[in-house]
Design a protein around this motif. Structure first.
Motif, short mmCIF file in Angstrom:
data_model
loop_
_atom_site.label_atom_id
_atom_site.label_comp_id
_atom_site.label_asym_id
_atom_site.label_seq_id
_atom_site.Cartn_x
_atom_site.Cartn_y
_atom_site.Cartn_z
N TYR A 27 3.84 -2.62 9.53
CA TYR A 27 3.96 -1.35 8.81
C TYR A 27 2.62 -0.62 8.88
O TYR A 27 1.55 -1.24 8.78
N ARG A 28 2.67 0.68 9.04
CA ARG A 28 1.45 1.49 8.95
C ARG A 28 1.20 1.81 7.48
O ARG A 28 2.13 2.04 6.71
N TYR A 29 -0.04 1.81 7.10
CA TYR A 29 -0.39 2.00 5.70
C TYR A 29 -1.73 2.69 5.56
O TYR A 29 -2.53 2.76 6.52
N THR A 30 -1.99 3.19 4.36
CA THR A 30 -3.27 3.80 4.03
C THR A 30 -3.95 2.95 2.97
O THR A 30 -3.37 2.66 1.92
N LYS A 31 -5.16 2.51 3.27
CA LYS A 31 -5.98 1.75 2.31
C LYS A 31 -7.09 2.67 1.83
O LYS A 31 -7.98 3.00 2.60
N ILE A 32 -7.01 3.09 0.59
CA ILE A 32 -7.91 4.12 0.09
C ILE A 32 -9.01 3.52 -0.76
O ILE A 32 -8.80 2.53 -1.48
N ASN A 33 -10.18 4.12 -0.68
CA ASN A 33 -11.31 3.70 -1.51
C ASN A 33 -10.98 3.98 -2.98
O ASN A 33 -10.51 5.08 -3.31
N PRO A 34 -11.22 3.03 -3.90
CA PRO A 34 -10.89 3.24 -5.32
C PRO A 34 -11.56 4.48 -5.93
O PRO A 34 -10.95 5.16 -6.77
N LEU A 35 -12.79 4.77 -5.51
CA LEU A 35 -13.49 5.95 -6.03
C LEU A 35 -12.79 7.23 -5.59
O LEU A 35 -12.59 8.16 -6.38
#
Length: 400
Positions: free
Chosen positions: A73-81
């Motif tokens: 699966y393609r996904y976005t891992k975003i910085n918590p800030l």
């Protein structure tokens, strides 16, 4: 029909919110285990090309990330800030379920790019490098403890060799942790012990000189009493320092072996002053350098992008953000120092820029100048890796 899965990852569970055309259609909680991921998989397969977003929460988000990688699966891992800033505009309360919904809404509004899938070798390198950095911290503590106990038992032994480092020194300390251990033997009996303390070839003459010097140091030392326990501590800490040092060497060898087919390793080591240890540690921290859209993005990733503050007539001095990969920042800092040391015989664009700035500013702000050189090093590495080129001093003249 756009479908978005917002996943708020916690230690043992994850909250999932599903949005379809910006409308919430379902919210549920799963365990971060095989059963939970099967439930998530059933939901994901019921939609066509779902968008997936979650925060990078270190070790807790790794299982979710690994599952998505395995399932392709393609996904976005975003910085918590970044996630916090983007969600503050529409999120008034904070709960795990609201965070999952907020992530999905942020994805709908901002259309973040998906993570570019890279070779698993980068993940393995990252894990090994973090283990290496932990051993670095351990060895510093053990060396401090060794120095503390030697200050009681035999402080003079620290003057035996030019450096208090390496197998020779640590083996000698384990065999002779106090003056009494030295004075029990004659000098001709000590010399063979010193020869056996190193894997390197040592002449009889050299070992005798060290034996004589060690005996002189033992004779000049004050003989402490009732320190048997501290003496045992000294032997233990010396052996621990040696063990950790060998572990570090093994980790570097493993990382070098693991990354031998990565072209960027040879490219980075082609820069004068950068060795294999620095190269593998840097690649382990940065990952696939090609995924960054510019060298400035790498600056931001390691936290050396500048912050400018100006208000009315007041203008603060620019300083780096220091948010990002702290280990990568440390590796780059030391890499620049090594490049500067090697510049006596092999000057580079990095060392030339450093020297010019150093001369124009005198001796002030040495660390700031090194940080500036780190920026030039990042630009150089980024250019070389993207173009698959080796470093050539003629290719990179000093910038004006």
């Amino acid at each position: 029909m756009d479908s978005v899965f917002g996943i708020d990852v916690s230690k043992r569970t994850s909250n999932v919110a599903i949005l379809v055309n910006s409308q919430t259609v379902k919210q549920f909680t799963i365990d971060n285990n095989a059963h939970g991921f099967n439930i998530l998989d059933e939901q994901l397969r019921s939609f066509t090309d779902p968008l997936i977003i979650f925060e990078a929460t270190g070790i807790y988000s790794r299982p979710v990330e690994n599952y998505l990688d395995q399932a392709k699966y393609r996904y976005t891992k975003i910085n918590p800030l970044r996630a916090k800033k983007d969600m503050d505009s529409f999120r008034h309360n904070k709960t795990d379920s609201l965070d999952a919904l907020g992530l999905a809404q942020a994805m709908t509004l901002h259309h973040y790019k998906s993570v570019e899938l890279s070779s698993p070798v980068y993940s393995e390198l990252h894990d090994l490098e973090r283990f290496y950095q932990e051993r670095n911290e351990d060895i510093v503590r053990e060396k401090n403890r060794l120095h503390r106990t030697l200050s009681i038992t035999f402080p003079e032994v620290e003057r035996l060799l030019s450096v208090t480092d390496g197998d020779l020194y640590w083996n000698i300390v384990q065999q002779f942790p106090s003056p009494e251990y030295v004075l029990r033997k004659r000098e001709d009996e000590i010399a063979p012990c010193i020869m056996q303390a190193t894997n390197k070839n040592m002449s009889i003459d050299r070992s005798m000189k060290l034996a004589i010097k060690l005996t002189d140091l033992a004779n000049s030392s004050f003989k402490m009493t009732n320190i048997d326990c501290v003496t045992k501590e000294t032997i233990f800490h010396a052996s621990e320092v040696q063990r950790i040092d060998h572990c570090k060497s093994d980790l570097i060898n493993k990382m070098a072996e693991l990354s031998e087919n990565l072209p960027e390793i040879k490219i980075i080591t082609s820069i004068p002053g950068i060795g294999i240890k620095t190269a593998v540690c840097l690649v382990a921290e940065l990952g696939d350098i090609r995924r960054f859209y510019s060298s400035n993005a790498i600056n931001a990733f390691v936290g050396i992008d500048l912050i400018h503050y100006e208000s009315g007539d007041y203008t603060a001095g620019d300083h780096i953000r220091k948010r990002g990969a702290a280990y990568a920042r440390k590796i780059l800092y030391r890499a620049v120092l090594n490049i500067i040391s090697a510049s006596r015989t092999k000057p580079t664009n990095i060392s030339l820029v450093y020297d010019r700035k150093k001369q124009s500013s005198g001796s002030k702000g040495s660390k700031k100048i090194v940080v500036m050189a780190m920026h030039h090093l990042i630009r150089t590495i980024y250019h070389l890796v993207l173009n698959n080129e080796m470093y050539d001093t003629k290719m990179f003249p000093a910038e004006h």
